[in-house]
Design a protein around this motif. Structure first.
Motif, PDB file in Angstrom:
ATOM      1  N   MET A   1     -25.168  17.809   6.368  1.00 56.77           N
ATOM      2  CA  MET A   1     -24.650  18.281   7.316  1.00 56.77           C
ATOM      3  C   MET A   1     -23.014  18.441   7.177  1.00 56.77           C
ATOM      4  SD  MET A   1     -26.936  19.425   9.201  1.00 56.77           S
ATOM      5  CE  MET A   1     -26.144  19.817  10.635  1.00 56.77           C
ATOM      6  N   THR A   2     -22.398  19.433   7.737  1.00 58.96           N
ATOM      7  CA  THR A   2     -20.827  19.494   7.844  1.00 58.96           C
ATOM      8  C   THR A   2     -20.272  18.407   8.939  1.00 58.96           C
ATOM      9  OG1 THR A   2     -21.061  21.641   7.119  1.00 58.96           O
ATOM     10  CG2 THR A   2     -19.157  20.878   8.071  1.00 58.96           C
TER      11      THR A   2
ATOM     12  N   LYS B   1     -16.875  17.315  10.821  1.00 57.78           N
ATOM     13  CA  LYS B   1     -15.567  17.766  10.998  1.00 57.78           C
ATOM     14  C   LYS B   1     -14.905  16.926  12.358  1.00 57.78           C
ATOM     15  CE  LYS B   1     -15.821  22.780   9.707  1.00 57.78           C
ATOM     16  NZ  LYS B   1     -15.907  23.893  10.276  1.00 57.78           N
TER      17      LYS B   1
ATOM     18  N   CYS C   1     -21.326  19.376  12.835  1.00 57.21           N
ATOM     19  CA  CYS C   1     -21.338  20.697  13.120  1.00 57.21           C
ATOM     20  C   CYS C   1     -22.478  21.444  12.854  1.00 57.21           C
ATOM     21  CB  CYS C   1     -20.202  21.334  12.581  1.00 57.21           C
ATOM     22  SG  CYS C   1     -18.626  20.247  13.166  1.00 57.21           S
ATOM     23  N   SER C   2     -22.649  22.619  13.547  1.00 57.11           N
ATOM     24  CA  SER C   2     -23.871  23.827  13.068  1.00 57.11           C
ATOM     25  C   SER C   2     -22.973  24.233  11.871  1.00 57.11           C
ATOM     26  CB  SER C   2     -23.610  24.918  14.074  1.00 57.11           C
ATOM     27  OG  SER C   2     -24.108  24.207  15.421  1.00 57.11           O
ATOM     28  N   ASP C   3     -24.013  24.746  10.806  1.00 51.98           N
ATOM     29  CA  ASP C   3     -23.611  24.975   9.752  1.00 51.98           C
ATOM     30  C   ASP C   3     -24.527  26.525   9.499  1.00 51.98           C
ATOM     31  OD1 ASP C   3     -23.539  25.983   7.028  1.00 51.98           O
ATOM     32  OD2 ASP C   3     -23.722  23.686   6.415  1.00 51.98           O
ATOM     33  N   THR C   4     -23.825  27.818   9.676  1.00 57.89           N
ATOM     34  CA  THR C   4     -24.412  29.049   9.769  1.00 57.89           C
ATOM     35  C   THR C   4     -24.862  29.287   8.184  1.00 57.89           C
ATOM     36  OG1 THR C   4     -22.415  30.121   9.676  1.00 57.89           O
ATOM     37  CG2 THR C   4     -23.415  30.017  11.801  1.00 57.89           C
ATOM     38  N   LYS C   5     -24.169  28.900   7.206  1.00 55.57           N
ATOM     39  CA  LYS C   5     -24.752  29.067   5.841  1.00 55.57           C
ATOM     40  C   LYS C   5     -26.085  28.678   5.432  1.00 55.57           C
ATOM     41  CE  LYS C   5     -19.933  29.503   3.965  1.00 55.57           C
ATOM     42  NZ  LYS C   5     -18.907  28.973   3.454  1.00 55.57           N
ATOM     43  N   GLN C   6     -26.154  27.307   6.067  1.00 57.00           N
ATOM     44  CA  GLN C   6     -27.526  26.943   6.157  1.00 57.00           C
ATOM     45  C   GLN C   6     -28.431  27.051   6.958  1.00 57.00           C
ATOM     46  OE1 GLN C   6     -27.893  22.576   4.162  1.00 57.00           O
ATOM     47  NE2 GLN C   6     -25.935  22.479   5.313  1.00 57.00           N
TER      48      GLN C   6
ATOM     49  N   HIS D   1     -33.262  24.437  12.302  1.00 56.47           N
ATOM     50  CA  HIS D   1     -32.994  25.498  11.015  1.00 56.47           C
ATOM     51  C   HIS D   1     -33.922  26.592  11.410  1.00 56.47           C
ATOM     52  CE1 HIS D   1     -34.215  26.891   7.227  1.00 56.47           C
ATOM     53  NE2 HIS D   1     -32.910  26.826   6.940  1.00 56.47           N
TER      54      HIS D   1
END
Length: 161
Positions: free
Chosen positions: A20-21, A23, A28-33, A55
């Protein structure tokens, strides 16, 4: 991190693990994944809000919050940014239950559910007119976000994610 998998029109309760990202010390949410934050708010206020990650919702912008959540009908939300999640949750509370889409800190679509936060007084046509603009703005590929959101929390309880 443990993440719940969502599949259109069903829920896959297999636990997945993703990197996970982070910050400023926050996950944080990760729209790429395609991993989004999901929040459950206890409808009677006994418990603090619960947070998990899911997901497969496909939402690229904004947040959805709903007051229908089988079996207990707690308020649930899923979204990209915390600000939108909070706006959507607060608006559902303000209108006494319903569906709310928020994007960039603003409500873009809502459906009040006047009876116990579960049943709408609107016609089917009115419901479609209200939900479609907000749904399109989320840029999600899923057609059944409401069912998935309600089911995600059943999976969370089962697997303690």
């Amino acid at each position: 991190m443990n993440v719940i998998n969502a599949v259109d029109d069903e829920i896959n309760t297999v636990r997945s693990i993703f990197r996970m990202t982070v910050k400023n010390g926050l996950i944080c949410s990760d729209t790429k994944q395609d991993i989004l934050k999901t929040v459950l708010v206890d409808r009677i206020g006994v418990s603090k809000p619960s947070v998990a990650f899911v997901h497969g919702f496909g939402i690229k912008h904004g947040a959805l919050a709903i007051s229908i959540s089988h079996d207990e009908h707690n308020l649930t939300s899923v979204g990209v940014k915390d600000k939108d999640i909070v706006v959507a949750i607060n608006r559902v509370i303000e209108i006494g239950g319903g569906f709310v889409y928020a994007i960039d800190g603003k409500v873009v679509a809502e459906i009040p559910l006047k009876f116990a936060g579960l049943i709408s007084t609107l016609t089917a046509e009115e419901l479609v007119e209200r939900v479609n603009p907000g749904f399109k703005k989320t840029k999600s590929d899923l057609e059944h976000q409401d069912k998935l959101l309600a089911s995600v929390w059943e999976a969370r309880e089962q697997y303690k994610v």
